[in-house]
Design an enzyme around this catalytic site. Structure first.
Site, PDB file in Angstrom:
ATOM      1  N   ARG A   1       0.694  -1.208   0.034  1.00 43.74           N
ATOM      2  CA  ARG A   1       0.060  -0.055  -0.127  1.00 43.74           C
ATOM      3  C   ARG A   1       0.830   1.370   0.040  1.00 43.74           C
ATOM      4  O   ARG A   1       0.532   2.286  -0.809  1.00 43.74           O
ATOM      5  CB  ARG A   1      -1.007  -0.172   1.307  1.00 43.74           C
TER       6      ARG A   1
ATOM      7  N   LYS B   1      -8.061   6.877 -19.090  1.00 42.54           N
ATOM      8  CA  LYS B   1      -8.454   7.372 -20.596  1.00 42.54           C
ATOM      9  C   LYS B   1      -7.098   7.244 -21.407  1.00 42.54           C
ATOM     10  O   LYS B   1      -6.745   6.173 -21.596  1.00 42.54           O
ATOM     11  CB  LYS B   1      -8.926   8.606 -20.452  1.00 42.54           C
TER      12      LYS B   1
ATOM     13  N   ASP C   1      -7.444  19.610 -14.585  1.00 38.86           N
ATOM     14  CA  ASP C   1      -7.817  17.826 -14.716  1.00 38.86           C
ATOM     15  C   ASP C   1      -7.246  17.952 -16.306  1.00 38.86           C
ATOM     16  O   ASP C   1      -7.880  18.611 -16.984  1.00 38.86           O
ATOM     17  CB  ASP C   1      -9.320  17.758 -14.567  1.00 38.86           C
TER      18      ASP C   1
ATOM     19  N   TYR D   1     -16.416  16.861 -15.913  1.00 33.10           N
ATOM     20  CA  TYR D   1     -16.857  15.519 -15.756  1.00 33.10           C
ATOM     21  C   TYR D   1     -17.825  15.244 -14.648  1.00 33.10           C
ATOM     22  O   TYR D   1     -17.503  15.720 -13.554  1.00 33.10           O
ATOM     23  CB  TYR D   1     -15.539  14.889 -15.470  1.00 33.10           C
TER      24      TYR D   1
HETATM   25  C1  PLP Z   1     -12.937   9.703 -16.152  1.00 35.01           C
HETATM   26  C2  PLP Z   1     -12.448  11.046 -15.792  1.00 35.01           C
HETATM   27  C3  PLP Z   1     -12.304  11.189 -14.392  1.00 35.01           C
HETATM   28  C4  PLP Z   1     -12.525  10.255 -13.289  1.00 35.01           C
HETATM   29  O1  PLP Z   1     -11.585   9.258 -13.442  1.00 35.01           O
HETATM   30  P1  PLP Z   1     -11.737   7.814 -13.082  1.00 35.01           P
HETATM   31  O2  PLP Z   1     -10.595   7.397 -13.656  1.00 35.01           O
HETATM   32  O3  PLP Z   1     -13.200   7.215 -13.899  1.00 35.01           O
HETATM   33  O4  PLP Z   1     -12.113   7.544 -11.802  1.00 35.01           O
HETATM   34  C5  PLP Z   1     -11.927  12.518 -14.018  1.00 35.01           C
HETATM   35  N1  PLP Z   1     -11.950  13.718 -14.972  1.00 35.01           N
HETATM   36  C6  PLP Z   1     -12.148  13.386 -16.202  1.00 35.01           C
HETATM   37  C7  PLP Z   1     -11.955  14.519 -17.455  1.00 35.01           C
HETATM   38  C8  PLP Z   1     -12.524  12.080 -16.662  1.00 35.01           C
HETATM   39  O5  PLP Z   1     -12.743  11.925 -17.963  1.00 35.01           O
END
Ligand code: PLP
Length: 381
Positions: free
Chosen positions: A46, A195, A170, A98
């Site tokens: 962890r 992603k 982000d 998001y």
């Molecule tokens: C998918 C996404 C998230 C969240 O990420 P997860 O891996 O699904 O928890 C946050 N911000 C954006 C822009 C995203 O596309």
């Protein structure tokens, strides 16, 4: 180091023990100690795992950051950053966001004592007017989800710093290949590595990159204390994905540009949102702060209700109807009913997330096939 070299080599050295060229997957929860407290830097997975260490080094290099931390998901990364704040603190956030980020803010951190205001972060004056004496964080998504708005990172970083706040970006939609917010003055970068960083729709993961040592120390504490860490296999998958990030992003962008241009002239399409189109309101800003406009395209079809979309979904052969984005395969999503369903309808409509809005994650297939697929499906409307 230039980009294609960086992506292939970031964080990965041949394994000192065996010479293995690819980073081994250390499937272990614990590590032998020579004497109590005497060990090789690893005690418990962890806290640290060598596969995760290699990935975190790679992630830091990609964003030219001093530090990077990997989390079990993008939202776990978001959670850790918001925990840097204290009850009573105020956060300004991009209005087009998001859905899961909106949800964790409104339903987890608001009850916990943080205050949020959602503003149009493409407009610096509107952001400035929304600052309060207790504003600690300005949180932006650029390009935003799902409308691909572009916010000016450098100007917002200056504004945040004047007001003793930090700027969080982000950077999921852009990826480090298209945009490096820390170099433009941002303080913290958050990614959903699920992603484009992973890139193959086979892993869920998040990351935080930053230069500030005090914030890093606190995040490292939270990563271990809360425990939302990714497993070693997932770390390996993202490390592998990163090696082709620049190649993939070039193809995603090239395909997306062609599709956006096709949609822009289609009679059934009311509106196209893509930062690579001259008609995009922040076209010039996107050109300035992004290497390429990216692989996400949103568009609005002329339908009066979501039910009218049924024949369209049935006709698609290559695009898969699914949430998520950033994989090699093309996906299509209906934000109002899928990714953004957690935002109240009234707010959705005010944002421009209409019943006819569709979001494409354009893959790396042949653009001609993708355009043909959309052309055939649009004929059904
Ligand atoms: C998918 C996404 C998230 C969240 O990420 P997860 O891996 O699904 O928890 C946050 N911000 C954006 C822009 C995203 O596309």
């Amino acid at each position: 180091m230039k980009w294609h070299t960086l992506a292939v080599h970031a964080g990965t050295e041949p394994d000192p023990l065996t010479g293995a060229v690819m980073t081994p997957v250390y499937f272990t929860s614990t590590y032998a100690q020579e004497a109590p407290g005497r060990h090789k830097g690893y005690e418990y997975s962890r806290t640290h795992n060598p596969t995760r260490t290699a990935l975190e080094m790679a992630l830091a290099q990609l964003e030219s950051a001093k530090y990077a931390l990997a989390f079990a998901s993008g939202l776990a990364a978001t959670d850790a950053v918001l925990r840097l704040l204290s009850p009573g603190d105020h956060v300004l956030v991009s209005r087009d966001l998001y859905g899961g980020t909106y949800r964790i803010m409104r339903r987890v951190f608001e009850p916990w004592g943080l205050q949020f205001d959602f503003v149009d972060t493409t407009n610096v004056a509107e952001v400035e007017a929304a600052f309060r004496p207790n504003t600690r964080l300005l949180w932006i998504e650029t390009p935003s989800n799902p409308l691909l708005h572009i916010s000016p990172i450098a100007a917002l970083a200056d504004l945040a710093h004047e007001r003793n706040a930090k700027l969080v970006v982000d950077n999921t939609f852009a990826t480090p290949y298209l945009q490096n917010p820390l170099e433009m003055g941002a303080d913290i970068v958050v990614h959903s590595a699920t992603k484009y960083l992973g890139g193959h729709s086979d892993v869920v993961m998040g990351a935080v990159m930053l230069n500030d040592e005090a914030a890093y120390t606190q995040l490292r504490f939270l990563q271990n204390a809360v425990g939302a860490v990714p497993g070693p296999m997932d770390c390996f998958l993202v490390l592998r994905g990163i090696k082709t990030l620049p190649l993939r992003m070039q193809k995603h962008s090239e395909n997306a540009q062609k599709i956006a241009e096709f949609l822009a002239t289609h009679p059934k399409v009311a509106k196209v949102y893509y930062p690579g189109l001259l008609t995009h309101p922040q076209y010039l800003l996107a050109k300035q702060q992004m290497r390429l406009p990216g692989g996400m395209v949103s568009f609005e079809v002329k339908v009066s209700s979501p039910e009218d979309m049924q024949p369209f979904w049935k006709a698609l052969r290559i695009f898969t109807l699914a949430e998520s984005l950033g994989g090699v395969e093309s996906l299509i999503n209906h934000p109002a009913l899928m990714t953004h369903a957690s935002i109240p309808e009234e707010e959705r409509l005010a944002l421009g997330i209409t019943p006819g809005l569709l979001r494409l994650s354009v893959g790396i297939e042949d653009a001609d096939d993708l355009i043909e697929d959309l052309r055939a499906a649009l004929l059904q409307l």
